[in-house]
Design a protein around this motif. Structure first.
Motif, mmCIF file in Angstrom:
data_model
loop_
_atom_site.group_PDB
_atom_site.id
_atom_site.type_symbol
_atom_site.label_atom_id
_atom_site.label_comp_id
_atom_site.label_asym_id
_atom_site.label_seq_id
_atom_site.Cartn_x
_atom_site.Cartn_y
_atom_site.Cartn_z
ATOM 1 N N SER A 42 -90.090 -124.773 146.427
ATOM 2 C CA SER A 42 -91.058 -125.458 146.189
ATOM 3 C C SER A 42 -92.239 -124.429 145.489
ATOM 4 C CB SER A 42 -91.796 -126.280 147.022
ATOM 5 O OG SER A 42 -92.168 -125.173 148.302
ATOM 6 N N LEU A 43 -93.298 -124.830 144.827
ATOM 7 C CA LEU A 43 -94.062 -123.812 144.201
ATOM 8 C C LEU A 43 -94.576 -122.884 145.246
ATOM 9 C CD1 LEU A 43 -95.622 -125.646 141.331
ATOM 10 C CD2 LEU A 43 -93.850 -124.013 141.284
ATOM 11 N N PRO A 44 -94.768 -121.619 144.969
ATOM 12 C CA PRO A 44 -95.400 -120.873 146.199
ATOM 13 C C PRO A 44 -97.098 -121.070 145.689
ATOM 14 C CG PRO A 44 -94.417 -119.417 144.245
ATOM 15 C CD PRO A 44 -93.878 -120.925 143.951
ATOM 16 N N ALA A 45 -97.792 -120.488 146.504
ATOM 17 C CA ALA A 45 -99.100 -120.549 146.508
ATOM 18 C C ALA A 45 -99.796 -120.172 145.080
ATOM 19 C CB ALA A 45 -99.836 -120.132 147.489
ATOM 20 N N SER A 46 -100.437 -120.683 144.381
ATOM 21 C CA SER A 46 -101.047 -120.031 143.219
ATOM 22 C C SER A 46 -102.588 -119.479 143.680
ATOM 23 C CB SER A 46 -101.153 -121.084 142.151
ATOM 24 O OG SER A 46 -101.964 -122.290 142.527
ATOM 25 N N GLN A 47 -102.998 -118.790 142.583
ATOM 26 C CA GLN A 47 -104.505 -118.340 142.567
ATOM 27 C C GLN A 47 -104.992 -118.983 141.342
ATOM 28 O OE1 GLN A 47 -104.978 -114.321 141.648
ATOM 29 N NE2 GLN A 47 -102.863 -113.990 141.782
ATOM 30 N N PRO A 48 -106.273 -119.197 141.495
ATOM 31 C CA PRO A 48 -106.970 -119.779 140.337
ATOM 32 C C PRO A 48 -107.373 -118.709 139.328
ATOM 33 C CG PRO A 48 -108.626 -119.686 142.155
ATOM 34 C CD PRO A 48 -107.110 -118.968 142.667
ATOM 35 N N VAL A 49 -107.350 -119.220 137.996
ATOM 36 C CA VAL A 49 -107.670 -118.146 136.806
ATOM 37 C C VAL A 49 -108.382 -118.879 135.916
ATOM 38 C CG1 VAL A 49 -105.497 -118.536 135.696
ATOM 39 C CG2 VAL A 49 -106.810 -116.414 135.276
ATOM 40 N N THR A 50 -109.292 -118.596 135.317
ATOM 41 C CA THR A 50 -110.208 -119.279 134.316
ATOM 42 C C THR A 50 -109.847 -118.811 132.917
ATOM 43 O OG1 THR A 50 -111.996 -119.675 135.885
ATOM 44 C CG2 THR A 50 -112.526 -119.793 133.442
ATOM 45 N N ILE A 51 -109.347 -119.802 131.980
ATOM 46 C CA ILE A 51 -108.799 -119.647 130.684
ATOM 47 C C ILE A 51 -109.714 -120.257 129.914
ATOM 48 C CG2 ILE A 51 -107.106 -119.684 129.135
ATOM 49 C CD1 ILE A 51 -105.103 -119.529 131.300
ATOM 50 N N MET A 56 -111.941 -123.205 131.706
ATOM 51 C CA MET A 56 -111.421 -124.183 132.243
ATOM 52 C C MET A 56 -110.041 -123.661 133.339
ATOM 53 S SD MET A 56 -111.616 -126.905 130.615
ATOM 54 C CE MET A 56 -110.200 -128.155 130.920
ATOM 55 N N ALA A 57 -110.070 -124.355 134.683
ATOM 56 C CA ALA A 57 -109.367 -123.798 135.689
ATOM 57 C C ALA A 57 -108.063 -123.910 135.484
ATOM 58 C CB ALA A 57 -109.654 -124.530 136.771
ATOM 59 N N PHE A 58 -107.065 -123.011 135.558
ATOM 60 C CA PHE A 58 -105.483 -123.034 135.586
ATOM 61 C C PHE A 58 -105.044 -122.513 137.073
ATOM 62 C CE2 PHE A 58 -106.470 -123.466 131.309
ATOM 63 C CZ PHE A 58 -105.269 -123.902 130.706
ATOM 64 N N VAL A 105 -97.258 -116.674 135.201
ATOM 65 C CA VAL A 105 -97.085 -118.161 134.794
ATOM 66 C C VAL A 105 -98.291 -118.609 135.087
ATOM 67 C CG1 VAL A 105 -95.776 -120.098 134.972
ATOM 68 C CG2 VAL A 105 -94.635 -117.941 135.283
ATOM 69 N N ALA A 106 -98.739 -119.704 134.147
ATOM 70 C CA ALA A 106 -100.119 -120.640 134.549
ATOM 71 C C ALA A 106 -99.759 -121.944 134.141
ATOM 72 C CB ALA A 106 -101.178 -119.895 133.562
ATOM 73 N N ARG A 107 -100.587 -122.614 134.736
ATOM 74 C CA ARG A 107 -100.485 -124.234 134.571
ATOM 75 C C ARG A 107 -101.756 -124.678 134.452
ATOM 76 N NH1 ARG A 107 -97.063 -127.925 138.486
ATOM 77 N NH2 ARG A 107 -98.588 -127.287 139.662
ATOM 78 N N GLY A 108 -102.075 -125.842 133.553
ATOM 79 C CA GLY A 108 -103.226 -126.516 133.532
ATOM 80 C C GLY A 108 -103.380 -127.565 132.849
ATOM 81 N N CYS A 109 -104.352 -128.486 132.847
ATOM 82 C CA CYS A 109 -104.309 -129.925 132.240
ATOM 83 C C CYS A 109 -105.508 -130.083 131.548
ATOM 84 C CB CYS A 109 -104.192 -130.781 133.323
ATOM 85 S SG CYS A 109 -103.971 -132.622 132.411
ATOM 86 N N ILE A 110 -105.647 -130.175 129.966
ATOM 87 C CA ILE A 110 -106.932 -130.527 129.310
ATOM 88 C C ILE A 110 -106.681 -132.034 129.155
ATOM 89 C CG2 ILE A 110 -107.964 -129.803 127.368
ATOM 90 C CD1 ILE A 110 -106.030 -127.286 128.898
ATOM 91 N N GLU A 111 -107.509 -132.797 129.309
ATOM 92 C CA GLU A 111 -107.515 -134.177 128.790
ATOM 93 C C GLU A 111 -106.091 -134.814 129.158
ATOM 94 O OE1 GLU A 111 -109.174 -133.965 125.072
ATOM 95 O OE2 GLU A 111 -110.940 -133.449 125.711
#
Length: 170
Positions: free
Chosen positions: A99-108, A115-117, A129-135
Motif C-alpha cells: 500500500s502507498l506509504p504516507a505522503s507529504q503535501p507539496v504545492t506545484i 495546486m496540492a499534490f 514521485v508526486a500525484r495530483g488531479c486537475i479537473e
C-alpha cells in the motif's frame, strides 16, 4: 507508442478528446529536452493518456529530469504509472509497497495556480514521485535533481514542438 487501440493524436499532434481531459507539461522555460514518450487511447472506455519526458535527450537519469503522465480521470494507466514510478524512483530494486506509504503535501504551480499534490521522496537520493488531479485529469510526476515545488506545469494543446524519440525516421 503504447499498444492500445486507436490513436489519441490527430495529424496536428493535438491530443484527442476525452471529457475534461487535458495534457500538462513543464512550462516552456525548461532548459533540457522535451519529448513525447508514450500515449494511448482505449476506444472501449474512452480513456486517454500521454507521457512526456523533460530531461536529457538520451534519457540520462543522472541529469535533472521529470516525467509527466496526464491521464483521463479513472484511467488505470494512472495507477500503473504510479506503481512504475515507485519501482524506479522510490525504492529501486525493491518490490513496490503493498500500500502507498504516507505522503507529504507539496504545492506545484499548475496553469498559474498553486495546486496540492501528494509527494513521496526517496530518502537516499534526490528522486521523488508526486500525484495530483486537475479537473478531469490525473497527473503522476516523477523526477530527480529538481524540487517538485519549483516546477510550473501548463496545459498544452499542441504537442508538435515536442520531439518523439520513437518516431520512424525518414
Amino acid at each position: 507508442m503504447d499498444e492500445h487501440e486507436g490513436d489519441p493524436m490527430n495529424d496536428q499532434g493535438t491530443p484527442g478528446s476525452a471529457e475534461g481531459f487535458s495534457v500538462f507539461a513543464v512550462d516552456a522555460g525548461w532548459p533540457e529536452s522535451r519529448q513525447v514518450t508514450g500515449h494511448g487511447y482505449n476506444r472501449v472506455t474512452g480513456h486517454i493518456h500521454v507521457y512526456l519526458w523533460f530531461g536529457s535527450p538520451h534519457f540520462d537519469p543522472q541529469v535533472e529530469h521529470v516525467t509527466v503522465l496526464s491521464a483521463s480521470s479513472g484511467n488505470a494507466e494512472a495507477s500503473e504509472a504510479l506503481e512504475r514510478a515507485f519501482e524506479i524512483h522510490y525504492h529501486p530494486g525493491e518490490e513496490p509497497p503493498a500500500s502507498l506509504p504516507a505522503s507529504q503535501p507539496v504545492t506545484i504551480t499548475t496553469d498559474g495556480k498553486p495546486m496540492a499534490f501528494e509527494l513521496w521522496r526517496n530518502s537516499s537520493n534526490r528522486d521523488w514521485v508526486a500525484r495530483g488531479c486537475i479537473e478531469s485529469t490525473e497527473l503522476v510526476l516523477s523526477g530527480s535533481g529538481i524540487e517538485p515545488s519549483e516546477l510550473s506545469l501548463v496545459r498544452v494543446s499542441d504537442l508538435t514542438s515536442f520531439s518523439n524519440p520513437f518516431a520512424p525516421l525518414g
